[in-house]
Structures are given as structure tokens and as C-alpha cells.
Design a protein around this motif. Sequence first.
Motif, PDB file in Angstrom:
ATOM      1  N   TRP A   1       5.702  -3.342  -8.209  1.00  0.00           N
ATOM      2  CA  TRP A   1       5.793  -2.177  -7.513  1.00  0.00           C
ATOM      3  C   TRP A   1       7.377  -2.130  -6.765  1.00  0.00           C
TER       4      TRP A   1
ATOM      5  N   ARG B   1      -0.518   4.016 -11.934  1.00  0.00           N
ATOM      6  CA  ARG B   1      -1.357   2.794 -11.427  1.00  0.00           C
ATOM      7  C   ARG B   1      -1.678   2.508 -12.820  1.00  0.00           C
TER       8      ARG B   1
ATOM      9  N   PRO C   1       1.869  -1.265 -12.390  1.00  0.00           N
ATOM     10  CA  PRO C   1       2.816   0.198 -12.704  1.00  0.00           C
ATOM     11  C   PRO C   1       3.316   0.446 -14.385  1.00  0.00           C
TER      12      PRO C   1
ATOM     13  N   TRP D   1      -4.731  -2.962  -6.384  1.00  0.00           N
ATOM     14  CA  TRP D   1      -3.134  -2.495  -6.668  1.00  0.00           C
ATOM     15  C   TRP D   1      -3.068  -1.843  -8.158  1.00  0.00           C
TER      16      TRP D   1
ATOM     17  N   ASP E   1       0.700  -0.981   0.573  1.00  0.00           N
ATOM     18  CA  ASP E   1      -0.277   0.246  -0.023  1.00  0.00           C
ATOM     19  C   ASP E   1       0.577   1.706  -0.093  1.00  0.00           C
TER      20      ASP E   1
ATOM     21  N   VAL F   1       2.791   2.084  -4.124  1.00  0.00           N
ATOM     22  CA  VAL F   1       1.890   2.685  -4.904  1.00  0.00           C
ATOM     23  C   VAL F   1       1.533   3.595  -5.190  1.00  0.00           C
TER      24      VAL F   1
END
Length: 169
Positions: A120, A24, A50, A47, A16, A19
Motif C-alpha cells: 500500500w 483493493r 492493491p 486492508w 487505514d 487503502v
Amino acid sequence: MEPLELYEHSLTAPLDELVVPSVRVVPPESAAAWRLPAADVGAYRRWGLPVVAPTQFQPTFDAVVEDEDQVRYRLGTLANADVLTAADTGTVEGFSTLETSTVPRFWINGSGALLVETAWRWYGVNTALRAAPFDDETYDRLDRFFEVVREKDPTVDESSLWWGLVEGW
């Protein structure tokens, strides 16, 4: 955050905290019908994935690909490859889009949830180390990233995308 602090944070922080909303990409509602493990669907929706440069990872969540007896879903593209996840199992592989590729298919992660976490962490590590001094310690830090990836996903080895990114960095 200083580059080396960001690097450490990227290896250890809860997802968390890693991100970045501006890069995203989450799947569209139509991806809810994909036959994937619940943990993978949950990770993609919570999530996302990316956009990562310069490796050119572009998440798309945009297609169903039927190949032989296997159904796969395109999660995105990476340079000259499609990143696909297998229906039912959720394993993630890259498939070259070049007809003359010497590596037509390569391993990425054992599940979509592991892909989300690794992508991530790579986003943070890559961002941090590109802002740090370019020296031998940088490469040692990349090796540590790969060790963290292998601890979380034992299916990843030196033939995987992640090893290739570390080696090609």
C-alpha cells in the motif's frame, strides 16, 4: 492532494488512510483455511492488497501450491512471477514463471502483514511520483521509500522485489 504531499502521506500515514477501495483485493472466504500467522490473515482481510500498475501486481489469493515439502499460497502475480506466501511462517517470495529466468526466486517480505503495508505504501509512492516532475529528486524519494521499507522489515535487502522496483523505476 498534490503529488509530493501524497508521497509524504504514503510514507507516514496509518494504513487505514492509504487503502484505495477501487484497487483493493481481499482474499475469498476459502483463504480462511490457509495456515498463516493470524497477523497476516488479519492484514489481508482488513486492508487487502492493491492492484499496482505498471509493475503489474495483480492480487488473486487463489491457489495452494505444494512444492517439495513446503506448502505455499498464491497471493497474486507480478509480471512473470507468482507471489507466494509460505504456510506457517507467512514469508513472501516471488517465483518466476519463466523457465529461462536468471532470477527464478526472489525475496519480497518477511510476513504477509509486512507485504500488505509495503504494497500500500508503494501504491501511494508510485502514484505520487508518476505525477511529479521527473528529476533527480524523484530518485532520491524512491531511495527514501526503500529506507522506510527496510526500517519496518529488516529482511528486505537489495536482492528483494522492493529494491528491484526502486531501481527499475
